[in-house]
Write a protein that holds these residues in place. Sequence first.
Motif, PDB file in Angstrom:
ATOM      1  N   PRO A 153       0.833  -1.206   0.000  1.00  0.00           N
ATOM      2  CA  PRO A 153       0.000   0.000   0.000  1.00  0.00           C
ATOM      3  C   PRO A 153       0.868   1.256   0.000  1.00  0.00           C
ATOM      4  N   PRO A 154       0.485   2.278  -0.757  1.00  0.00           N
ATOM      5  CA  PRO A 154       1.339   3.465  -0.859  1.00  0.00           C
ATOM      6  C   PRO A 154       1.508   4.223   0.452  1.00  0.00           C
ATOM      7  N   HIS A 173      -1.574   3.971  -7.175  1.00  0.00           N
ATOM      8  CA  HIS A 173      -1.349   2.533  -7.321  1.00  0.00           C
ATOM      9  C   HIS A 173      -0.679   1.937  -6.091  1.00  0.00           C
ATOM     10  N   GLU A 174      -0.747   0.628  -6.008  1.00  0.00           N
ATOM     11  CA  GLU A 174       0.088  -0.095  -5.066  1.00  0.00           C
ATOM     12  C   GLU A 174       1.555   0.149  -5.424  1.00  0.00           C
ATOM     13  N   ALA A 175       2.417   0.164  -4.412  1.00  0.00           N
ATOM     14  CA  ALA A 175       3.850   0.380  -4.645  1.00  0.00           C
ATOM     15  C   ALA A 175       4.543  -0.952  -4.929  1.00  0.00           C
ATOM     16  N   ARG A 220      -0.985  12.858  -5.349  1.00  0.00           N
ATOM     17  CA  ARG A 220      -2.028  12.021  -4.737  1.00  0.00           C
ATOM     18  C   ARG A 220      -3.404  12.386  -5.288  1.00  0.00           C
ATOM     19  N   ALA A 221      -4.191  11.377  -5.560  1.00  0.00           N
ATOM     20  CA  ALA A 221      -5.531  11.590  -6.102  1.00  0.00           C
ATOM     21  C   ALA A 221      -6.358  12.491  -5.180  1.00  0.00           C
ATOM     22  N   GLY A 222      -6.976  13.518  -5.767  1.00  0.00           N
ATOM     23  CA  GLY A 222      -7.848  14.413  -5.019  1.00  0.00           C
ATOM     24  C   GLY A 222      -7.142  15.446  -4.169  1.00  0.00           C
ATOM     25  N   SER A 223      -5.811  15.524  -4.260  1.00  0.00           N
ATOM     26  CA  SER A 223      -5.076  16.418  -3.362  1.00  0.00           C
ATOM     27  C   SER A 223      -4.738  17.769  -3.958  1.00  0.00           C
ATOM     28  N   SER A 253       0.495   8.070  -8.337  1.00  0.00           N
ATOM     29  CA  SER A 253      -0.332   7.959  -9.538  1.00  0.00           C
ATOM     30  C   SER A 253       0.540   7.953 -10.790  1.00  0.00           C
ATOM     31  N   GLY A 254      -0.024   7.439 -11.877  1.00  0.00           N
ATOM     32  CA  GLY A 254       0.722   7.413 -13.131  1.00  0.00           C
ATOM     33  C   GLY A 254       1.778   6.323 -13.160  1.00  0.00           C
TER      34      GLY A 254
END
Length: 231
Positions: free
Chosen positions: A65-66, A94-96, A143-146, A167-168
């Motif tokens: 988990p990130p 994504h997962e790391a 980070r998504a939504g940040s 992300s990406g």
Amino acid sequence: MSDLDQVTLTLPFRGTWLARNSPARRVPSHGTHLFATTYAMDFIAVRGRRTAGVRDWRTLLATEPPDRFHAFGLPILAPAAGTVVAVHDGEPDHEARRSQLTRVAYAVTQAARARQGAGAIAGNHVILQLRDQRRYVVLAHLRAGSIRVGPGDEVGTGEPLGDCGNSGNSLQPHLHIQVMDNVDPFTARGVPMAFGGYRAHRRPGATPVLVAHGVPHESEIVEPVAGDFPA
């Protein structure tokens, strides 16, 4: 200003971060000129020299988990004054992948991600046009939504733009930064960059070096000098 004059920025974070894919080691720094990444750099937040607070069986055999990683969720700051000209959000974190097994599988899909466009490569990102210059800074893998800014916003050096994410096209939470001569990374050229006012930890146990202006070396740990950013 000539076509590829070096642009000086301020480190866009607080605390200690590890430099990776440095143009001080090689150019193009990421092994390609595609997407204007010629002089791009990556930074990973560390405590000591560790990028994460947990290491277990998943580190060797699986994805992670990130939020295990120190960089995840840390604020990313404007490296210079300018105008926000583009924002992309909504890509998942994504997962790391520290495990070599998971990295091999991920590498196989890299070409497919490149064909999906900027969101698949840069993830959530902000593009900032530097004040009084036709130079554009990309801060990617947020980070998504940040993301806290939108197109047209004027920002000063050190203002929060968003949080570090995964992300990406990213193996673990980190910041990717590059300077371009055009707002479109598919047609732009990369522009050399340097950073002003930081402390460099070059070897474990050695006295850190104050750098007034420079490009962090590969695997060097850097931190902005206190007072660079507002509290």
